[in-house]
Design a protein around this motif. Structure first.
Motif, PDB file in Angstrom:
ATOM      1  N   THR A  78       0.860  -1.183   0.000  1.00  0.00           N
ATOM      2  CA  THR A  78       0.000   0.000   0.000  1.00  0.00           C
ATOM      3  C   THR A  78       0.896   1.233   0.000  1.00  0.00           C
ATOM      4  O   THR A  78       2.013   1.211   0.527  1.00  0.00           O
ATOM      5  N   VAL A  79       0.419   2.294  -0.614  1.00  0.00           N
ATOM      6  CA  VAL A  79       1.157   3.563  -0.588  1.00  0.00           C
ATOM      7  C   VAL A  79       0.214   4.670  -0.106  1.00  0.00           C
ATOM      8  O   VAL A  79      -0.971   4.662  -0.425  1.00  0.00           O
ATOM      9  N   PRO A  80       0.713   5.562   0.739  1.00  0.00           N
ATOM     10  CA  PRO A  80       2.114   5.693   1.163  1.00  0.00           C
ATOM     11  C   PRO A  80       2.492   4.884   2.397  1.00  0.00           C
ATOM     12  O   PRO A  80       3.619   4.970   2.873  1.00  0.00           O
ATOM     13  N   GLU A  81       1.592   4.085   2.943  1.00  0.00           N
ATOM     14  CA  GLU A  81       1.847   3.428   4.230  1.00  0.00           C
ATOM     15  C   GLU A  81       2.959   2.378   4.176  1.00  0.00           C
ATOM     16  O   GLU A  81       3.594   2.079   5.178  1.00  0.00           O
ATOM     17  N   GLN A  82       3.182   1.785   2.995  1.00  0.00           N
ATOM     18  CA  GLN A  82       4.169   0.729   2.802  1.00  0.00           C
ATOM     19  C   GLN A  82       3.847  -0.538   3.592  1.00  0.00           C
ATOM     20  O   GLN A  82       4.719  -1.217   4.103  1.00  0.00           O
ATOM     21  N   LYS A  83       2.572  -0.889   3.633  1.00  0.00           N
ATOM     22  CA  LYS A  83       2.167  -2.144   4.238  1.00  0.00           C
ATOM     23  C   LYS A  83       2.245  -3.238   3.170  1.00  0.00           C
ATOM     24  O   LYS A  83       1.672  -3.099   2.091  1.00  0.00           O
ATOM     25  N   VAL A  84       2.964  -4.316   3.471  1.00  0.00           N
ATOM     26  CA  VAL A  84       3.110  -5.409   2.509  1.00  0.00           C
ATOM     27  C   VAL A  84       1.846  -6.253   2.516  1.00  0.00           C
ATOM     28  O   VAL A  84       1.452  -6.810   3.545  1.00  0.00           O
ATOM     29  N   LEU A  85       1.193  -6.352   1.352  1.00  0.00           N
ATOM     30  CA  LEU A  85      -0.042  -7.125   1.236  1.00  0.00           C
ATOM     31  C   LEU A  85       0.216  -8.535   0.732  1.00  0.00           C
ATOM     32  O   LEU A  85      -0.371  -9.494   1.224  1.00  0.00           O
ATOM     33  N   LYS A  86       1.097  -8.667  -0.270  1.00  0.00           N
ATOM     34  CA  LYS A  86       1.387  -9.977  -0.852  1.00  0.00           C
ATOM     35  C   LYS A  86       2.835 -10.035  -1.305  1.00  0.00           C
ATOM     36  O   LYS A  86       3.480  -9.009  -1.520  1.00  0.00           O
ATOM     37  N   HIS A  87       3.315 -11.245  -1.445  1.00  0.00           N
ATOM     38  CA  HIS A  87       4.681 -11.503  -1.919  1.00  0.00           C
ATOM     39  C   HIS A  87       4.579 -12.461  -3.095  1.00  0.00           C
ATOM     40  O   HIS A  87       4.026 -13.549  -2.979  1.00  0.00           O
ATOM     41  N   PHE A  88       5.088 -12.041  -4.249  1.00  0.00           N
ATOM     42  CA  PHE A  88       5.055 -12.870  -5.453  1.00  0.00           C
ATOM     43  C   PHE A  88       6.466 -13.338  -5.786  1.00  0.00           C
ATOM     44  O   PHE A  88       7.380 -12.524  -5.957  1.00  0.00           O
ATOM     45  N   LYS A  89       6.646 -14.652  -5.861  1.00  0.00           N
ATOM     46  CA  LYS A  89       7.970 -15.208  -6.114  1.00  0.00           C
ATOM     47  C   LYS A  89       8.288 -15.248  -7.608  1.00  0.00           C
ATOM     48  O   LYS A  89       7.402 -15.480  -8.438  1.00  0.00           O
ATOM     49  N   LEU A  90       9.550 -15.049  -7.920  1.00  0.00           N
ATOM     50  CA  LEU A  90      10.037 -15.256  -9.283  1.00  0.00           C
ATOM     51  C   LEU A  90      10.234 -16.763  -9.431  1.00  0.00           C
ATOM     52  O   LEU A  90      11.258 -17.316  -9.029  1.00  0.00           O
ATOM     53  N   ALA A  91       9.224 -17.419  -9.975  1.00  0.00           N
ATOM     54  CA  ALA A  91       9.224 -18.879 -10.059  1.00  0.00           C
ATOM     55  C   ALA A  91       8.350 -19.308 -11.229  1.00  0.00           C
ATOM     56  O   ALA A  91       7.507 -18.534 -11.699  1.00  0.00           O
ATOM     57  N   PRO A  92       8.545 -20.526 -11.741  1.00  0.00           N
ATOM     58  CA  PRO A  92       7.703 -21.013 -12.837  1.00  0.00           C
ATOM     59  C   PRO A  92       6.223 -20.885 -12.508  1.00  0.00           C
ATOM     60  O   PRO A  92       5.793 -21.187 -11.392  1.00  0.00           O
ATOM     61  N   GLY A  93       5.451 -20.394 -13.475  1.00  0.00           N
ATOM     62  CA  GLY A  93       4.020 -20.202 -13.291  1.00  0.00           C
ATOM     63  C   GLY A  93       3.637 -18.781 -12.954  1.00  0.00           C
ATOM     64  O   GLY A  93       2.470 -18.398 -13.100  1.00  0.00           O
ATOM     65  N   ALA A  94       4.602 -17.994 -12.492  1.00  0.00           N
ATOM     66  CA  ALA A  94       4.305 -16.599 -12.159  1.00  0.00           C
ATOM     67  C   ALA A  94       4.058 -15.791 -13.429  1.00  0.00           C
ATOM     68  O   ALA A  94       4.530 -16.138 -14.507  1.00  0.00           O
ATOM     69  N   ILE A  95       3.303 -14.711 -13.296  1.00  0.00           N
ATOM     70  CA  ILE A  95       3.064 -13.799 -14.407  1.00  0.00           C
ATOM     71  C   ILE A  95       4.038 -12.632 -14.270  1.00  0.00           C
ATOM     72  O   ILE A  95       4.177 -12.044 -13.191  1.00  0.00           O
ATOM     73  N   ALA A  96       4.730 -12.306 -15.368  1.00  0.00           N
ATOM     74  CA  ALA A  96       5.757 -11.273 -15.313  1.00  0.00           C
ATOM     75  C   ALA A  96       5.570 -10.239 -16.407  1.00  0.00           C
ATOM     76  O   ALA A  96       5.034 -10.530 -17.478  1.00  0.00           O
ATOM     77  N   PHE A  97       6.029  -9.051 -16.118  1.00  0.00           N
ATOM     78  CA  PHE A  97       6.066  -7.949 -17.070  1.00  0.00           C
ATOM     79  C   PHE A  97       7.517  -7.772 -17.489  1.00  0.00           C
ATOM     80  O   PHE A  97       8.410  -7.731 -16.638  1.00  0.00           O
TER      81      PHE A  97
END
Length: 204
Positions: A127-146
């Motif tokens: 979240t911004v500007p609070e910087q609360k971490v909501l989720k963690h996405f791993k760089l791993a097979p199956g992930a969606i990347a830009f």
């Protein structure tokens, strides 16, 4: 953000968002406190806006997400004005005092945690500007990347496999988009979700 992959907020206000006819007007708008980036009011017209930053025009109650198009240019897509979240790619991870772990992200943010399995190359939804971490996405097979740099910049693809680097070669990521596979260096890959993007990321 580095200069080569960002745009000054004053130029964005004038040329992309069309809120001013010239830089003088853009500076006046910024000095009035009318524009926020990631939830914080920005008055310096030189402030760099980069990938996935959220620009809010407060008087008009309109929000815009900074993304890259297929030419590598920063463009803005309008979003609904609601909860303010952004994706941050982990650029470094190190142990600090009192057994804490510090994660540094691509946009200069720092997150201190007691323990985490997050690694360099993974992504945090915050979240911004609070910087609360909501989720963690791993760089791993199956992930969606830009794809944030290189020949396929602007592409949205699925991570198929990761090849570890050597002394002579950087880590490579094999991705698949529209039924075709391609590979790029890991620094060009920005994970944006598990099965679908956590935020809108596509530019024109």
């Amino acid at each position: 953000h580095k200069r080569k992959n960002s745009i000054a907020i004053g130029i964005a206000v004038r040329d992309i968002l069309g809120l001013a006819k010239n830089l003088r007007e853009a500076k006046h708008i910024l000095n009035s406190g009318a524009v926020a980036v990631d939830g914080r009011i920005v008055r310096d017209y030189r402030f760099p806006v980069g990938l996935f930053d959220l620009v809010t025009v407060l008087p008009e109650k309109r929000a815009y997400r900074a993304v890259f198009n297929k030419r590598g240019q920063v463009v803005f897509r309008e979003e609904k004005l609601g909860k303010q979240e952004k994706l941050c790619r982990i650029a470094s991870k190190r142990a600090i005092k009192k057994g804490m772990i510090q994660l540094q992200t691509n946009d200069g943010r720092a997150f201190k945690m007691k323990k985490t399995d997050a690694r360099v190359g993974d992504t945090l939804l915050v979240t911004v500007p609070e910087q609360k971490v909501l989720k963690h996405f791993k760089l791993a097979p199956g992930a969606i990347a830009f794809v944030a740099a290189g020949a396929r910049i602007g592409a949205l693809a699925e991570v198929k496999r990761i090849t570890e680097g050597t002394m002579r070669r950087p880590k490579l990521v094999v991705l698949s988009a529209e039924g075709k596979e391609f590979q790029t260096v890991v620094d060009n890959v920005f994970v944006v979700g598990e099965k679908k993007p956590a935020i809108a990321v596509k530019g024109e």
